[in-house]
Enzyme design. Sequence first.
Site, PDB file in Angstrom:
ATOM      1  N   LYS B  97       6.493  -5.443 -23.404  1.00 28.89           N
ATOM      2  CA  LYS B  97       6.707  -4.209 -24.159  1.00 28.89           C
ATOM      3  C   LYS B  97       7.433  -3.254 -23.222  1.00 28.89           C
ATOM      4  O   LYS B  97       6.897  -2.887 -22.166  1.00 28.89           O
ATOM      5  CB  LYS B  97       5.376  -3.595 -24.600  1.00 28.89           C
ATOM      6  CG  LYS B  97       5.562  -2.214 -25.215  1.00 28.89           C
ATOM      7  CD  LYS B  97       4.244  -1.555 -25.569  1.00 28.89           C
ATOM      8  CE  LYS B  97       4.457  -0.078 -25.859  1.00 28.89           C
ATOM      9  NZ  LYS B  97       3.203   0.635 -26.111  1.00 28.89           N
ATOM     10  N   ASN B 207      -4.238   2.347 -29.713  1.00 24.69           N
ATOM     11  CA  ASN B 207      -5.020   2.264 -28.483  1.00 24.69           C
ATOM     12  C   ASN B 207      -5.993   3.423 -28.383  1.00 24.69           C
ATOM     13  O   ASN B 207      -7.195   3.264 -28.535  1.00 24.69           O
ATOM     14  CB  ASN B 207      -4.083   2.218 -27.266  1.00 24.69           C
ATOM     15  CG  ASN B 207      -4.830   2.031 -25.957  1.00 24.69           C
ATOM     16  OD1 ASN B 207      -6.054   2.064 -25.892  1.00 24.69           O
ATOM     17  ND2 ASN B 207      -4.122   1.810 -24.879  1.00 24.69           N
TER      18      ASN B 207
END
Lengths: 350, 258
Positions: B97, B207
């Site tokens: 990522k 998250n």
Amino acid sequence: MMSKGLSGIDLAHLAIDDIRRIFSYDDRDLLEEMARAARELTRRQFGRAISLYAPLYIANYCENECVYCGFHASSKIIPRSKLTMDQIDRECAALAATGIRSCLILTGESRFHSPPQYIRDACIIASRYFPYVAVEVYPLEEHEYRELYLAGVDGVTIYQETYDRARYDELHLAGPKKVYDYRVEAPDRVARSGMRQISMGVLLGLTDWRQDIMALFEHVRHLEREYPGVEFGLAFPRLRRVADDEHHYIEVSDKEMFKIMCAARLFFPRAGISISTRELPAFRDRIIEFGVTKMSAGSSTRVGGYVERSEYDDGQFQVHDPRSFDEVKAMLMAKGFDPVVTEWRNIVNS
Amino acid sequence: MEDTLLIAGREFTSRFFLGTGKFGNKAAMKEAIITSGSQLVTVALRRIDLDDTDENILSFIPESTTIMVNTSGARNADEAVRIARIAKEAGYGDWIKIEVINDSRYLLPDNQETIKATKVLSGEGFVVLPYMNPDLYVAKALVDAGAAAVMPLGSLIGSNQGLRMRALIEVLIEEIIEVPIVVDAGIGRPSQAAEAMEIGAAAVLANTAVADAEDPPLMAAAFARGVEAGRMAYLAKMGKERTMARASSPLTGFLYDE
């Protein structure tokens, strides 16, 4: 949720003038409101992670006469020493063996005894043991910071001590540190060198903390705009045992200290905030969740203090939190925090 | 027919991706991965400590989960590339990522540097999922540079503000048909995750909202269901939202000699 509370101050969008107002009130409700907002913001920005690091003193020769510092030049009580590269290697090994992965290298201000090249060589050794290495040394030139950066250093700590020029002049009797401007401009030189992190602060107790903290906040906010890629950190070391002193120190209470921490978190949502081992464990443990992101643990402020653990109190300042790295870790876990040991991996700076 | 998401040849039956930072303890993180059924998690290389197995975050991630290392801490393309290469050499796989952030106050991604890093890393065989500020031209450039998915931010990282960028993300979903669009950052509630899926996002990555909850595993499961519900609604082609009631007698009836 953060809201405009009783004070009418929007804690979610603080302007510098609001800070001035916050500092001028002594209002229990306002403080409670700030505490809630600071805790929520810290959780959202950093979750429940607290990074741990330890200082490593490699030399304590100093040409400065700072009246508040144990290492000042004319002090005869402090034995002066400077570690050789072999000794630095052993210190690093001893510190790394405790589990620490982030290390802050410190020296006194002496271009003669601990020149930039010496600091650089020490950092090269340290970076073999620690994925993250920062320095807290005397102000350097931009190219000297650049050399440290290329040698694997990722952060610089430099405290102005006080932004009150007259008081600064009064408290720094002699030595290169007497030049206020060279020190206050150091963060700019650090930022231009490519360094990732800069930690700044004032020594609370030297003068009226309200003025000093306002000046610090304005300085950091200015630097944030100028160098957006740099991560800024804040610390608020405070002088202890200030009573009956000829230097007219001003005591900063726990309540005031708490307010400063909350204001810092609210004004700088992303800034790292560290809490020093100068603070007593009871207070340290209490204020963690209101903004702290970084703590030192198992610290020695003596040169060579990790290879040779000593009972003598001859460091730069007295460590009031004597707990070991493992003890601090256990305390954090018991309070529901994740003690983060590895927070950076050196990626070969260029 | 099973509704699977395909990224770079890998099939995912869960469209909920989870970030591993900010948890109070690693056991809670592991539980959150399990209860949510997430099959792809991101881990910051900077947080991986290989010297210490007790602390090593990787040992808390279930075997079957795809690990995507993120380049957190990179300030430009060059640093992101270096972090990706270190991760690959260390054996953490080739899913990356890309996170290039040169703004420490808002943590906004630098789109231009992200494109550069995507080009270099996809050229080296990495599976690259770039985190970006939603912009159609940038998304197209990322696809051209070899991105395996494009991950626009819903709102500022850690803000819990939800789909503030909705209109721009809808444009990406409409126009970028070559790769999946994954909404990443700012999703603070399961209902916001559902909203992202309803408008056609291929997956959602969260998250903070999970890590920050009093009960992270329960919140992770709630997110996974929000994502599922939103996906089902999207597949069921729900009716459009209307701002006013439909007039019972048509306004244009007179044109038809009725």
